[in-house]
Structures are given as C-alpha cells and as structure tokens.
Design a protein around this motif. Sequence first.
Motif, short mmCIF file in Angstrom:
data_model
loop_
_atom_site.label_atom_id
_atom_site.label_comp_id
_atom_site.label_asym_id
_atom_site.label_seq_id
_atom_site.Cartn_x
_atom_site.Cartn_y
_atom_site.Cartn_z
N ARG A 21 0.56 -1.22 0.01
CA ARG A 21 0.12 0.07 0.09
C ARG A 21 0.74 1.28 -0.12
O ARG A 21 0.48 2.29 -0.78
CB ARG A 21 -0.83 0.20 1.21
N LEU A 22 2.11 1.20 0.76
CA LEU A 22 2.83 2.47 0.88
C LEU A 22 3.53 2.62 -0.54
O LEU A 22 3.66 3.65 -1.00
CB LEU A 22 3.88 2.21 2.02
N LEU A 23 3.91 1.46 -1.33
CA LEU A 23 4.60 1.60 -2.47
C LEU A 23 3.68 2.37 -3.52
O LEU A 23 4.14 3.13 -4.46
CB LEU A 23 4.78 0.22 -3.20
N VAL A 24 2.27 2.19 -3.59
CA VAL A 24 1.37 2.84 -4.54
C VAL A 24 0.84 4.05 -4.05
O VAL A 24 0.15 4.82 -4.74
CB VAL A 24 0.23 1.89 -4.93
N ASP A 25 1.29 4.52 -2.56
CA ASP A 25 0.54 5.80 -2.18
C ASP A 25 1.23 7.06 -2.70
O ASP A 25 2.51 7.22 -2.66
CB ASP A 25 0.85 5.69 -0.54
N THR A 26 0.55 7.82 -3.64
CA THR A 26 0.93 9.00 -4.45
C THR A 26 1.33 10.13 -3.29
O THR A 26 1.93 11.05 -3.71
CB THR A 26 -0.29 9.54 -5.29
N ALA A 29 6.84 -5.09 -7.88
CA ALA A 29 5.94 -5.03 -8.88
C ALA A 29 5.49 -6.66 -9.33
O ALA A 29 4.26 -6.78 -9.12
CB ALA A 29 5.94 -4.26 -10.21
N HIS A 30 6.55 -7.36 -9.57
CA HIS A 30 6.27 -8.57 -9.97
C HIS A 30 5.64 -9.49 -8.82
O HIS A 30 4.61 -10.34 -8.90
CB HIS A 30 7.21 -9.41 -10.48
N ALA A 31 6.22 -9.33 -7.56
CA ALA A 31 5.92 -10.18 -6.45
C ALA A 31 4.69 -9.88 -5.78
O ALA A 31 3.89 -10.53 -5.39
CB ALA A 31 7.01 -10.18 -5.34
N TRP A 32 4.48 -8.54 -5.92
CA TRP A 32 3.06 -7.91 -5.09
C TRP A 32 2.00 -7.67 -5.82
O TRP A 32 1.00 -7.24 -5.53
CB TRP A 32 3.64 -6.69 -4.10
N GLY A 33 2.10 -7.53 -7.19
CA GLY A 33 1.04 -7.29 -8.08
C GLY A 33 0.65 -5.82 -8.04
O GLY A 33 -0.51 -5.78 -8.19
N VAL A 34 1.54 -4.78 -7.77
CA VAL A 34 1.18 -3.41 -7.72
C VAL A 34 1.95 -2.55 -8.61
O VAL A 34 3.07 -3.12 -9.21
CB VAL A 34 1.23 -3.03 -6.21
N GLU A 35 1.51 -1.38 -9.05
CA GLU A 35 2.21 -0.37 -9.77
C GLU A 35 2.84 0.69 -9.14
O GLU A 35 2.04 1.36 -8.36
CB GLU A 35 1.63 0.02 -10.88
N PRO A 36 4.33 0.88 -8.85
CA PRO A 36 4.85 1.69 -7.94
C PRO A 36 4.28 3.25 -8.30
O PRO A 36 4.18 3.36 -9.39
CB PRO A 36 5.97 1.61 -8.00
N ARG A 37 4.06 4.02 -7.60
CA ARG A 37 3.74 5.43 -7.80
C ARG A 37 4.66 6.59 -6.64
O ARG A 37 5.08 6.17 -5.85
CB ARG A 37 2.22 5.86 -7.29
N ASN A 38 4.96 7.91 -7.45
CA ASN A 38 5.77 8.53 -6.68
C ASN A 38 6.93 7.88 -6.22
O ASN A 38 7.22 8.23 -5.03
CB ASN A 38 4.86 9.30 -5.80
N VAL A 39 7.97 7.52 -7.21
CA VAL A 39 9.18 7.03 -6.87
C VAL A 39 10.14 7.74 -7.60
O VAL A 39 9.89 8.69 -8.51
CB VAL A 39 9.16 5.59 -7.20
N ALA A 40 11.13 7.75 -6.69
CA ALA A 40 12.56 8.67 -7.28
C ALA A 40 13.75 7.43 -7.20
O ALA A 40 13.75 6.74 -6.32
CB ALA A 40 12.61 9.63 -6.35
N CYS A 41 14.82 7.88 -8.04
CA CYS A 41 16.00 6.96 -7.80
C CYS A 41 17.11 8.12 -8.07
O CYS A 41 17.58 8.77 -8.73
CB CYS A 41 16.01 6.34 -9.13
N THR A 42 17.85 7.81 -7.01
CA THR A 42 19.22 8.45 -6.92
C THR A 42 20.23 8.21 -7.92
O THR A 42 21.38 8.85 -8.41
CB THR A 42 19.96 8.56 -5.42
#
Length: 201
Positions: free
Chosen positions: A63-68, A85-98
């Motif tokens: 739930r945290l991973l998809v929380d915008t 995404a593969h293991a949990w069946g969710v689409e990540p939202r509001n993510v960043a990458c250093t």
Amino acid sequence: MPRDLTLDAYRRLTESGRVAWDIETNGLEPAEAMIGTCQLHSPGIGTFIVTGVAGKVPPLLARLLVDTRVVKVFHHAPFDLSFMAHAWGVEPRNVACTKIAAKILSPGEMAEKYSLKYLMARYFGIFLDKRVRFTDWTADSLSDEQLEYAVGDVIRLLDLYDILSGKLQEQGLDDLYSECRKFLPAHVRLRLRGCADPFKY
C-alpha cells in the motif's frame, strides 16, 4: 521481526511524506528470485527492517508503494521496483531514484561512479561494506552484519537525494529528471515484459 510494517509504522511513514527504501533479494531476475528483506528509513521516524517477505505480499508495504502522497526514494529503482511489482502485483507510484539522478548529472562515467558505495563515500565520507551483499536475505532472522548493511543502504539515502536534486535544479535538469521519474512505472512494466528499452536500435 515482522513480515510487514506495523500499522503504527505505516501511519508514521505515510505522514512523513518521504521514505528511503531498499530491498535485498536472493537473485537478479524478478521472475525467478524473491525479495528477502525490505528496509525503509525516514528521518525523525526511524529505520524499519522487514524480513520474511519471500513469496508473500505484505499488505502495508504494498500500500505504501502505491501511495501517491509519499515519495519513495531508491537507488537503482528499476531493479527494486521490478521485484516488488512482480511479487506484489502492484504498480509503484511517486518514486525517485538517486542512481538515475547521478547519471543525468554526469553522463558517460564508469559504472562504479553511479554506485551507492561510491556516492556515499564521495558526499558523506561513508564507506559501505558490501561483503554481506550475497548472503541469505530470505532468512527470518538476520545477522548483525546483515542488519548493519541493510541500515547503511537507506540511512543517508534521502540526504543524497536532496544533494542530487539541488544539483539538478542548479543545472536546469530538474524537469528532465522529473520526466524520468514519471516514466519509471512504465519502465518497470516494460522490463517485466522482457523489453526494458524499446527505444534501443
């Protein structure tokens, strides 16, 4: 250790608005390997290490991973996000990458110049010990060395994100980075489909 965040930890991390996040796996391919451990950190809230998630879907982490409302900061986000995404069946939202930020700032460098180990040493004088990287992360109980490693990967990640974000803004590259962030969920879907870079000749 819990197999998911507690409700209190989930609430506090959500309220913080931004979280450093990393995972450890027992392989490199999302369709073949499993997530063993998730570690999260938010200043003023604390560091949380969740074990025993292999082959399971932790509801509050998902739930945290998809929380915008919450920025989730990773280093080498395409790897971590593909597994979740593969293991949990969710689409990540509001993510960043250093790592993506570092590549935009200094294109064409040798690969190690974009590693978390290099960036932490460069900006903070912190030398991460990577010797336990390939140990068993699917175990319910982690060794002291594994715990130290897990914490080290997230404890200053938001500070690194802030530094790199400032440099991107100074160089007028923040809009380009923002577009890369928006594309990350699509990149994950492409990678899981076996076509990570459809633009390649």
